[in-house]
Design an enzyme around this catalytic site. Structure first.
Site, PDB file in Angstrom:
ATOM      1  N   ARG A   1      -4.869   4.399   6.420  1.00  0.00           N
ATOM      2  CA  ARG A   1      -5.083   4.210   4.991  1.00  0.00           C
ATOM      3  C   ARG A   1      -6.341   4.894   4.499  1.00  0.00           C
ATOM      4  NH1 ARG A   1      -3.929  -1.771   3.147  1.00  0.00           N
ATOM      5  NH2 ARG A   1      -5.342  -0.910   1.604  1.00  0.00           N
TER       6      ARG A   1
ATOM      7  N   TYR B   1       0.750  -3.309  11.733  1.00  0.00           N
ATOM      8  CA  TYR B   1       1.777  -4.346  11.749  1.00  0.00           C
ATOM      9  C   TYR B   1       2.044  -4.664  13.200  1.00  0.00           C
ATOM     10  CZ  TYR B   1       2.771  -3.432   6.814  1.00  0.00           C
ATOM     11  OH  TYR B   1       2.692  -3.300   5.459  1.00  0.00           O
TER      12      TYR B   1
ATOM     13  N   PRO C   1       7.715  -5.711   5.202  1.00  0.00           N
ATOM     14  CA  PRO C   1       6.884  -4.720   4.507  1.00  0.00           C
ATOM     15  C   PRO C   1       6.769  -3.385   5.216  1.00  0.00           C
ATOM     16  CG  PRO C   1       5.483  -6.259   5.691  1.00  0.00           C
ATOM     17  CD  PRO C   1       6.903  -6.691   5.944  1.00  0.00           C
TER      18      PRO C   1
ATOM     19  N   ASP D   1       0.795  -1.228   0.000  1.00  0.00           N
ATOM     20  CA  ASP D   1       0.000   0.000   0.000  1.00  0.00           C
ATOM     21  C   ASP D   1       0.825   1.274   0.000  1.00  0.00           C
ATOM     22  OD1 ASP D   1       0.964  -0.187   2.548  1.00  0.00           O
ATOM     23  OD2 ASP D   1      -0.981  -0.439   3.507  1.00  0.00           O
TER      24      ASP D   1
END
Lengths: 667, 667
Positions: free
Chosen positions: B283, B291, B365, B52
């Site tokens: 987001r 995370y 990530p 993302d």
């Protein structure tokens, strides 16, 4: 063959005409969830020619629907105007450069993009947000109105018979345009020089050519006629366009110019010494639109309609532009028109049928106003009809459509009248040449016209939805007699001095503010989406100060009740936004009263209601309080209409006035 | 049922995998008119989860293809990072705020948007500009390479057998994720904790389920393997991923959080005193990605694969976030992964087969690098293959793909290695706690990491396409032995001191300049569209000075010849742009040499080549010369690659060096 078939249906809003004004109306209905239909007699949208100029204010409006960015990206941006005049020896020279959009009046600048692209963006937006589709090849046939039902909200007093022209697309005849004879679009069919080619002709063509015609009867609560200068709807109502027409004839060429004229990518006003005037409008895709004067006298000259063609228009342009050369290989479109300024005597009937756009005002195209004012007509009207249909707003707000927009149309006509004559006249040779036009006067008019032309100077008068002082004579016309019936002694009047750069009756200006929760900069207007909400903007001042926070807590209790009172389904017609002036990092969102971070079971807190006037990391300091002219310590309250126009300004303690004011609108 | 059917076809470029890396490669081919195919084994694009984060540099690149605006509009913008750590009493507190994107490094800031939307924008762009379509449900089966044909430009040395899985879409199995059992997407199938579910499995599933399989043989000149961490292409080549893996296990939740944590809309790094760490990535659409550290030791801990589920991950998060509360109603996606950093030993074989993206580098990530570095791999590669295929560039430029991108991958892995361990470690209790991680060290690493993570610090080494000094050892590897064969004594080396803020080997920075012809402001990078052109940027200096204009006239003769020499069809591989520093209104475009306003019979002059560093009406002064670090009087020349990286800098008299340099590339 006429396979007449009767069907009948009901719709809340019927929109006739799918040009920019009609599409804007349909877009409001889509966003407010209103049951609406929009029909157009033509088989397709426009692919070339017609309008192209977009004002700052129009871009702000399109942004409120979420697609100004598409216009901004594809359009040609107009930054500078160059004035070209004869010098003392009659030789053409650049005499001035002025900014095309006055710096600081909007976050957008004036741009140019073909009308067909704007219509495409509306169509995409309709598709994304609703099931409303433009129904093409449909023409209105008869209109009947039952006056006994006019004031009953549940009735459908309007009955329209529609004719469906089902056999293919009804296209206007086109003539050839390029010098070498290659076919190109020709706007004459919509011009006031060409014969009318409107509804009657379309229908007559359809009958002559034995196209299948199906009749359909539609009953509607509201009808919006956006059907152009030859408006069928207007004629059914017997409403006249009032005004005058000159004999000045102008030609229009949309070409990719081949020229050594230095400013062909600038907007230019060119006055030749003897051969008339010309305007240069640089457009997207290398195109340039040229407005070219063909006849140079106001009355008495005649040009044979049949003699006007692109070659003849180009020849006129060459004389005006000499000694610079002008030619083209590619012509996208051309037309010719006579200058006239006319405005309709009425914009509505029965509080049920409304006219908008070219149907109620026609004028010369050179100031790039037509498409803008037309869209702004229905931008003004759409949310009002939606608010009434959603069962909450008083029908009297509909009266404000005519009072607000007819005034704008009259200003437009006056502006265009003055501007057109200054532009079409011969430049004065010297100060003693009284018949000639002073180029200084022209420049001044141009500069002043720029503010008007931006669209941001529109100032709506006092009314049931604009809480400012006004002449008593205007009161009834503007619909606020309704308040008297509610046993309220005085109208609510806002306190403009609390926000010196926010004007009641004008659109709220925009400055950058940061979201409290994620520090992202937003232009304030970006928060004012066109979704039917009124906004109470709480300029909360310096809430790091305990006394000020106390004022906010007190206010918030009243606001909670007010928002709940005006509930609409699970939502409310009111959205509350805060802009405070304390340092961002000294404030925690969740320390503020609940109304500034509404809670939902599924989504938790809402982080989109509180903003701060503080330094951003990457885009500087918006200086919003300074820009709005609001005291950074004490703040104020501002009530903004669903169309971003300001209704009222008051102290943080004046929430009761908001309640009383909205009580008059939503009685 | 296996209806084997042999068909054979040829294609210039075959791309395996339609994730971001593959789509970027396909987009280059579309823009350069290359005959290409792109296949993907899955039946659909991704709809939730996965990557993302989008760096500044990625947005610059997407803008060069014309769709960064769509990302910018839909994405969540990341402005500030908040660091949360235990205080001296072990209580969680916000210790620092730092800007997420270092101010001034790019005209974009880091944003977050779901990978599936990015892929959609690529697909729309492919459709708009080419006939290339992603062919889904197609999996590679065998790969053969004919080494005898490797160096022949007309040959197709690659042969791939493809299997078409025609019966519907091959979808991964999903597990349930919401607390209350509602189904949601589950990323485990792509996780390194789950069993491989890659090409082999898809094919095996297809066979087991009796899906129709059709074989097809494709011969290709070039093959690009963008087929992910379990890359089939990489395995065919026998190339290994080198590196290590830890036992730290992290969970990922994409949820709409219901929480009283104050910074849930900020990017946060949270270190709890004992329960591990967590990163918050806000987001689009109210979603937040979390995370969440599940195991807190680097080696030796084991978590049963089957025991990982959203409930268990949420529980870990709650412990880390205490005393703040965390819950959710809506979960969009979840997964878990083990931290590891690995990079492929080689990125290409035979100068014909290339690997990109996850196929050659895998890492954690959390820094939001994966999708970016992957797209930038093929952004580096695509134009080079296109330049060779269009018959003009020397095949040796393809060597620079591996030298340039493997170095970036190694830096990424080193960055991630350091960052991940600082993040997974327990915070130090005090200065004497040597096993703990110093929060000051973490903050410093975070800040330094931000420049790396922006993507703008990438600096390619000396090579045939980067004219800077470098160690002799690197010369052969970087492909510039080719120059020796052309009887040129020395490599061309650019003069970096002439533009102190433009670095040879780095992407050219961007400042606002005005178009000379219409005064419109552009960010300079907006002019550098990804269309395969090299650009000679003429910083012309103050051309209102006669001597300086003389230098420009002299230069322009050489440039005319150079542009003509590198003609490609009716175009050239070189575009010449000018930025001058004279006052805009003192310069007339048509007074400049012809090369700065190229003429065409149809369109007349081209008004898009000359820009000026001057004050704009509405957007301030770009101060471009100051920004680029170029002398405002004398200027300089800059040669920019088709991917916006700088090849060379020289004096206005050094046009001969450009000719010699490009002669080495296009021999």
């Amino acid at each position: 063959m006429d396979m007449t078939r009767k069907t009948a249906s009901k719709v809340d809003v019927l929109i006739i005409g799918a040009g920019p004004a009609g599409l804007m109306a349909a877009t409001w209905m889509a966003r407010c969830g209103i049951n609406a239909r929009i029909i157009d007699k033509r088989g397709t949208k426009i692919f070339s020619g017609q309008a192209d100029g977009l004002q700052c204010r129009t871009l702000e409006i399109l942004d409120s629907f979420g697609f100004a960015d598409r216009v901004w990206k594809e359009s040609n941006h107009m930054l500078e105007i160059c004035l070209w005049n004869p010098d003392s020896e009659g030789k053409l020279r650049r005499s001035d450069r002025i900014p095309d959009t006055i710096p600081g009046i909007s976050r957008f600048q004036q741009v140019v993009l073909h009308q067909g692209r704007i219509e495409s963006f509306f169509l995409d937006s309709l598709e994304e947000h609703s099931k409303i589709k433009v129904e093409r090849g449909i023409s209105p046939y008869t209109l009947a109105f039952d006056e006994t039902k006019a004031e009953d909200p549940d009735e459908y007093p309007i009955e329209v018979v529609l004719q469906h022209l089902t056999d293919g697309q009804i296209e206007p005849k086109q003539t050839q345009a390029t010098i070498d004879g290659a076919a190109t679009s020709d706007g004459l069919f919509r011009s006031n020089i060409a014969a009318d080619n409107d509804t009657d002709e379309v229908l007559s063509d359809a009958h002559e050519n034995e196209l299948t015609v199906i009749n359909e009867t539609v009953k509607a609560k509201y009808l919006i006629g956006c059907d152009g200068a030859h408006s069928w709807t207007r004629r059914q109502l017997g409403i006249k366009l009032e005004g005058e027409q000159t004999d000045f004839i102008w030609g229009v060429l949309d070409i990719i110019p081949i020229t050594n004229f230095p400013d062909i990518r600038m907007r230019c006003a060119i006055h030749s010494s003897k051969s008339g005037s010309m305007m240069v409008i640089p457009r997207e895709n290398k195109l340039v639109r040229l407005y070219i004067q063909i006849t140079t006298t106001e009355i008495g000259s005649t040009v044979e309609r049949g003699s006007i063609n692109p070659k003849m228009i180009l020849d006129s342009a060459r004389k005006i532009m000499a000694p610079y050369k002008l030619d083209y290989e590619y012509c996208d479109w051309w037309t010719a028109y006579q200058i006239g300024q006319r405005v309709a005597s009425n914009f509505s009937q029965y509080g049920r049928i409304f006219l908008a756009g070219d149907a109620v005002h026609t004028h010369s195209p050179k100031a790039g106003q037509g498409m803008n004012v037309s869209m702004q007509d229905t931008f003004n009207l759409g949310w009002k009809i939606a608010a009434v249909l959603n069962g909450t707003a008083n029908r009297s707000i509909l009266k404000t459509y005519e009072t607000e927009r007819r005034h704008v149309a009259q200003e437009l006509i006056a502006f265009d009248h003055k501007f057109s004559r200054l532009f079409s006249g011969r430049p004065a040779k010297d100060i003693m040449d009284e018949e000639g036009i002073s180029m200084e006067e022209f420049k001044d008019a141009f500069k002043k016209g720029n503010l008007f032309a931006s669209g941001v100077s529109v100032n709506y008068g006092a009314s049931i939805i604009v809480a400012k002082a006004d002449d008593a004579d205007d009161a009834e016309a503007n619909g606020y007699e309704i308040q008297a019936t509610q046993d309220i002694n005085a109208r609510v009047i806002g306190k403009e001095h609390l926000a010196t750069n926010i004007k009641i009756g004008m659109r709220i200006p925009s400055f950058k503010v940061l979201n409290q929760s994620d520090a992202r900069p937003w232009h304030f207007q970006e928060l004012l989406k066109s979704d039917g909400h009124w906004r109470i903007v709480v300029f909360a001042g310096d809430i790091s100060n305990g006394n000020q926070m106390f004022r906010i807590r007190t206010l918030s209790e009243g606001l909670e009740a007010l928002v709940a009172k005006h509930a609409l389904g699970t939502d409310s017609i009111i959205e509350v936004l805060m802009i405070h002036s304390a340092p961002r990092i000294q404030i925690e969102l969740l320390d503020l009263p609940d109304i500034f971070h509404p809670w939902s079971e599924r989504n938790g807190y809402d982080y989109s209601k509180v903003y701060v006037d503080d330094l951003s990391y990457h885009e500087g300091h918006g200086k919003a309080y300074e820009g709005f002219g609001v005291d950074k310590e004490r703040g104020c309250l501002v009530l903004v209409r669903p169309d971003q126009y300001v209704s009222w300004i008051g102290e943080l303690e004046d929430g009761g006035d908001v309640e009383r004011f909205l009580g008059g609108v939503y009685g």
